[in-house]
Write a protein that holds these residues in place. Structure first.
Motif, PDB file in Angstrom:
ATOM      1  N   THR A  10       0.866  -0.743  -0.390  1.00  0.00           N
ATOM      2  CA  THR A  10      -0.164  -0.424  -0.030  1.00  0.00           C
ATOM      3  C   THR A  10       0.880   1.458   0.032  1.00  0.00           C
ATOM      4  O   THR A  10       2.034   0.841   0.203  1.00  0.00           O
ATOM      5  CB  THR A  10      -1.302  -0.028   1.523  1.00  0.00           C
ATOM      6  N   ILE A  11       0.466   2.216  -0.414  1.00  0.00           N
ATOM      7  CA  ILE A  11       1.273   3.833  -0.104  1.00  0.00           C
ATOM      8  C   ILE A  11       1.533   3.586   1.181  1.00  0.00           C
ATOM      9  O   ILE A  11       3.161   3.859   1.514  1.00  0.00           O
ATOM     10  CB  ILE A  11       0.456   4.792  -1.148  1.00  0.00           C
ATOM     11  N   SER A  12       0.715   3.683   1.944  1.00  0.00           N
ATOM     12  CA  SER A  12       1.851   3.739   3.579  1.00  0.00           C
ATOM     13  C   SER A  12       2.808   2.460   3.816  1.00  0.00           C
ATOM     14  O   SER A  12       3.575   3.437   4.338  1.00  0.00           O
ATOM     15  CB  SER A  12       0.707   3.709   4.418  1.00  0.00           C
ATOM     16  N   GLU A  13       2.605   1.678   2.816  1.00  0.00           N
ATOM     17  CA  GLU A  13       3.637   0.273   3.178  1.00  0.00           C
ATOM     18  C   GLU A  13       5.245   1.295   2.632  1.00  0.00           C
ATOM     19  O   GLU A  13       6.029   1.682   3.084  1.00  0.00           O
ATOM     20  CB  GLU A  13       3.532  -1.082   3.293  1.00  0.00           C
ATOM     21  N   VAL A  14       4.660   1.552   1.524  1.00  0.00           N
ATOM     22  CA  VAL A  14       5.926   2.002   0.723  1.00  0.00           C
ATOM     23  C   VAL A  14       6.624   3.601   1.416  1.00  0.00           C
ATOM     24  O   VAL A  14       7.768   3.990   1.126  1.00  0.00           O
ATOM     25  CB  VAL A  14       5.682   2.974  -0.785  1.00  0.00           C
ATOM     26  N   ALA A  15       5.183   4.617   1.534  1.00  0.00           N
ATOM     27  CA  ALA A  15       6.062   5.872   1.941  1.00  0.00           C
ATOM     28  C   ALA A  15       6.883   5.820   3.091  1.00  0.00           C
ATOM     29  O   ALA A  15       7.974   6.076   3.586  1.00  0.00           O
ATOM     30  CB  ALA A  15       5.038   6.685   2.637  1.00  0.00           C
ATOM     31  N   ASP A  16       6.204   5.209   3.889  1.00  0.00           N
ATOM     32  CA  ASP A  16       7.102   4.058   5.619  1.00  0.00           C
ATOM     33  C   ASP A  16       8.502   3.635   5.198  1.00  0.00           C
ATOM     34  O   ASP A  16       9.199   4.003   5.732  1.00  0.00           O
ATOM     35  CB  ASP A  16       6.336   3.115   6.207  1.00  0.00           C
ATOM     36  N   ASP A  17       8.431   2.439   4.243  1.00  0.00           N
ATOM     37  CA  ASP A  17       9.242   1.922   3.763  1.00  0.00           C
ATOM     38  C   ASP A  17      10.627   3.132   3.431  1.00  0.00           C
ATOM     39  O   ASP A  17      12.611   2.948   3.233  1.00  0.00           O
ATOM     40  CB  ASP A  17       9.535   0.806   2.793  1.00  0.00           C
ATOM     41  N   LEU A  18      10.345   3.540   2.737  1.00  0.00           N
ATOM     42  CA  LEU A  18      11.497   4.721   2.259  1.00  0.00           C
ATOM     43  C   LEU A  18      11.473   5.872   2.888  1.00  0.00           C
ATOM     44  O   LEU A  18      12.392   7.237   1.992  1.00  0.00           O
ATOM     45  CB  LEU A  18      10.793   5.446   0.522  1.00  0.00           C
ATOM     46  N   ASP A  19      10.692   6.372   3.685  1.00  0.00           N
ATOM     47  CA  ASP A  19      10.804   7.419   4.886  1.00  0.00           C
ATOM     48  C   ASP A  19      10.584   8.708   4.165  1.00  0.00           C
ATOM     49  O   ASP A  19      11.140   9.647   3.689  1.00  0.00           O
ATOM     50  CB  ASP A  19      12.602   7.495   5.772  1.00  0.00           C
ATOM     51  N   LEU A  20       9.247   8.006   3.636  1.00  0.00           N
ATOM     52  CA  LEU A  20       8.729  10.060   2.627  1.00  0.00           C
ATOM     53  C   LEU A  20       7.239   9.782   2.918  1.00  0.00           C
ATOM     54  O   LEU A  20       6.810   8.954   3.249  1.00  0.00           O
ATOM     55  CB  LEU A  20       8.365   9.488   1.324  1.00  0.00           C
ATOM     56  N   PRO A  21       6.668  11.238   3.086  1.00  0.00           N
ATOM     57  CA  PRO A  21       4.974  11.281   3.367  1.00  0.00           C
ATOM     58  C   PRO A  21       4.511  10.690   1.898  1.00  0.00           C
ATOM     59  O   PRO A  21       5.020  10.719   0.864  1.00  0.00           O
ATOM     60  CB  PRO A  21       5.440  12.460   3.123  1.00  0.00           C
ATOM     61  N   GLN A  22       3.206  10.263   2.643  1.00  0.00           N
ATOM     62  CA  GLN A  22       2.630  10.218   0.599  1.00  0.00           C
ATOM     63  C   GLN A  22       2.615  10.851  -0.128  1.00  0.00           C
ATOM     64  O   GLN A  22       2.183  11.020  -1.465  1.00  0.00           O
ATOM     65  CB  GLN A  22       0.699   9.361   1.793  1.00  0.00           C
ATOM     66  N   HIS A  23       2.123  12.209   0.294  1.00  0.00           N
ATOM     67  CA  HIS A  23       1.799  13.162  -1.060  1.00  0.00           C
ATOM     68  C   HIS A  23       3.260  13.135  -2.119  1.00  0.00           C
ATOM     69  O   HIS A  23       2.524  13.352  -2.788  1.00  0.00           O
ATOM     70  CB  HIS A  23       1.608  14.558  -0.005  1.00  0.00           C
ATOM     71  N   VAL A  24       4.240  13.103  -1.432  1.00  0.00           N
ATOM     72  CA  VAL A  24       5.409  13.126  -1.856  1.00  0.00           C
ATOM     73  C   VAL A  24       5.137  11.320  -3.134  1.00  0.00           C
ATOM     74  O   VAL A  24       5.657  11.995  -4.118  1.00  0.00           O
ATOM     75  CB  VAL A  24       7.240  12.931  -1.341  1.00  0.00           C
ATOM     76  N   LEU A  25       4.780  10.711  -3.025  1.00  0.00           N
ATOM     77  CA  LEU A  25       5.128   9.111  -3.698  1.00  0.00           C
ATOM     78  C   LEU A  25       3.471   9.865  -5.324  1.00  0.00           C
ATOM     79  O   LEU A  25       3.831   9.995  -5.727  1.00  0.00           O
ATOM     80  CB  LEU A  25       4.008   8.183  -3.273  1.00  0.00           C
ATOM     81  N   ARG A  26       2.061  10.602  -4.524  1.00  0.00           N
ATOM     82  CA  ARG A  26       1.741  10.892  -4.929  1.00  0.00           C
ATOM     83  C   ARG A  26       1.962  11.954  -5.944  1.00  0.00           C
ATOM     84  O   ARG A  26       1.617  11.820  -7.306  1.00  0.00           O
ATOM     85  CB  ARG A  26       0.172  11.547  -4.625  1.00  0.00           C
ATOM     86  N   PHE A  27       2.613  13.089  -5.331  1.00  0.00           N
ATOM     87  CA  PHE A  27       3.563  14.029  -6.526  1.00  0.00           C
ATOM     88  C   PHE A  27       4.146  13.857  -7.655  1.00  0.00           C
ATOM     89  O   PHE A  27       4.194  13.685  -8.343  1.00  0.00           O
ATOM     90  CB  PHE A  27       3.799  14.652  -5.456  1.00  0.00           C
ATOM     91  N   TRP A  28       5.171  12.602  -7.496  1.00  0.00           N
ATOM     92  CA  TRP A  28       5.779  11.752  -8.154  1.00  0.00           C
ATOM     93  C   TRP A  28       5.467  10.909  -9.188  1.00  0.00           C
ATOM     94  O   TRP A  28       5.498  10.475 -10.345  1.00  0.00           O
ATOM     95  CB  TRP A  28       6.744  10.191  -8.148  1.00  0.00           C
ATOM     96  N   GLU A  29       4.149  10.222  -9.317  1.00  0.00           N
ATOM     97  CA  GLU A  29       3.203   9.366 -10.211  1.00  0.00           C
ATOM     98  C   GLU A  29       2.581  11.085 -11.438  1.00  0.00           C
ATOM     99  O   GLU A  29       2.708  10.426 -12.587  1.00  0.00           O
ATOM    100  CB  GLU A  29       1.786   9.500  -9.270  1.00  0.00           C
ATOM    101  N   THR A  30       2.792  12.436 -11.124  1.00  0.00           N
ATOM    102  CA  THR A  30       3.115  12.901 -11.555  1.00  0.00           C
ATOM    103  C   THR A  30       3.971  13.452 -12.911  1.00  0.00           C
ATOM    104  O   THR A  30       3.536  14.275 -14.072  1.00  0.00           O
ATOM    105  CB  THR A  30       1.863  14.510 -11.303  1.00  0.00           C
ATOM    106  N   ARG A  31       4.629  12.969 -12.038  1.00  0.00           N
ATOM    107  CA  ARG A  31       6.083  13.307 -12.857  1.00  0.00           C
ATOM    108  C   ARG A  31       6.847  12.748 -13.897  1.00  0.00           C
ATOM    109  O   ARG A  31       7.464  13.124 -14.582  1.00  0.00           O
ATOM    110  CB  ARG A  31       6.952  14.416 -11.896  1.00  0.00           C
ATOM    111  N   PHE A  32       6.646  11.130 -13.764  1.00  0.00           N
ATOM    112  CA  PHE A  32       7.119  10.271 -13.571  1.00  0.00           C
ATOM    113  C   PHE A  32       6.012   8.926 -14.472  1.00  0.00           C
ATOM    114  O   PHE A  32       5.198   8.817 -13.000  1.00  0.00           O
ATOM    115  CB  PHE A  32       8.373   9.231 -12.214  1.00  0.00           C
ATOM    116  N   THR A  33       6.256   9.196 -15.362  1.00  0.00           N
ATOM    117  CA  THR A  33       5.728   8.045 -15.479  1.00  0.00           C
ATOM    118  C   THR A  33       5.203   7.187 -15.849  1.00  0.00           C
ATOM    119  O   THR A  33       4.350   6.480 -16.098  1.00  0.00           O
ATOM    120  CB  THR A  33       4.720   8.628 -17.581  1.00  0.00           C
TER     121      THR A  33
END
Length: 176
Positions: A10-33
């Motif tokens: 899940t996004i929360s598991e990935v965010a915890d694993d990468l030590d990033l907030p979830q909104h950063v992962l959502r933002f990266w989805e918009t920048r990296f196709t």
């Protein structure tokens, strides 16, 4: 209970694993196709193991190596997802092999044709002139920027873009 390495995250598991907030992962989805998590009902994201490896590579390049988003986009475009994922895992043999493979056979250069030209190039209206490079003459000289020069047509396009940006700023200032 730990998940298997092949399990979706899940996004929360990935965010915890990468030590990033979830909104950063959502933002990266918009920048990296290349980042395409599977979405289930309600928009819940599930990341495949390949997605997580790619995210680790992007994070490593952005935060540890100081790359810009454009720089990482270029690396992804030139070398591919596996290259960026291998960088994060520290697999130098894979990184070198993928880099060598991507640079072996450059595409043949395209000949310039009318199809390559930008369709509908805007012309700067004379009333929107911002710059006066030479005291009031209509034929200003070429402007040299290092080894390249800006021609009259390109300068007119830049002036038009500047006008549009200033107009946008004016409209934004009115809203504030």
């Amino acid at each position: 209970m730990d998940k298997s390495p092949d399990a979706f995250r899940t996004i929360s598991e990935v965010a915890d694993d990468l030590d990033l907030p979830q909104h950063v992962l959502r933002f990266w989805e918009t920048r990296f196709t290349q980042i395409k998590p599977m979405k289930r009902g309600g928009g819940r994201r599930y990341y495949r193991p390949e997605d997580v490896d790619l995210l680790k590579g992007i994070r490593h390049l952005l935060y540890d190596h100081g790359y810009t988003i454009k720089g990482v986009q270029k690396l992804l475009k030139v070398n591919g997802n596996r290259f960026v994922a291998a960088i994060a895992s520290g697999d130098l043999a894979t990184v070198e092999a993928l880099a060598a493979a991507s640079h072996e056979e450059p595409p043949p250069p395209k000949a310039a044709s009318d199809e390559d030209q930008i369709v509908g190039r805007a012309k700067a209206p004379a009333s929107r002139r911002f710059f006066s490079f030479v005291g009031g003459t209509d034929d200003p000289p070429e402007i040299s920027l290092g080894k390249t020069s800006v021609g009259k047509e390109d300068r007119a396009l830049l002036q038009e873009a500047l006008y549009d940006l200033l107009e946008c700023k004016r409209l934004l200032d009115q809203v504030r």
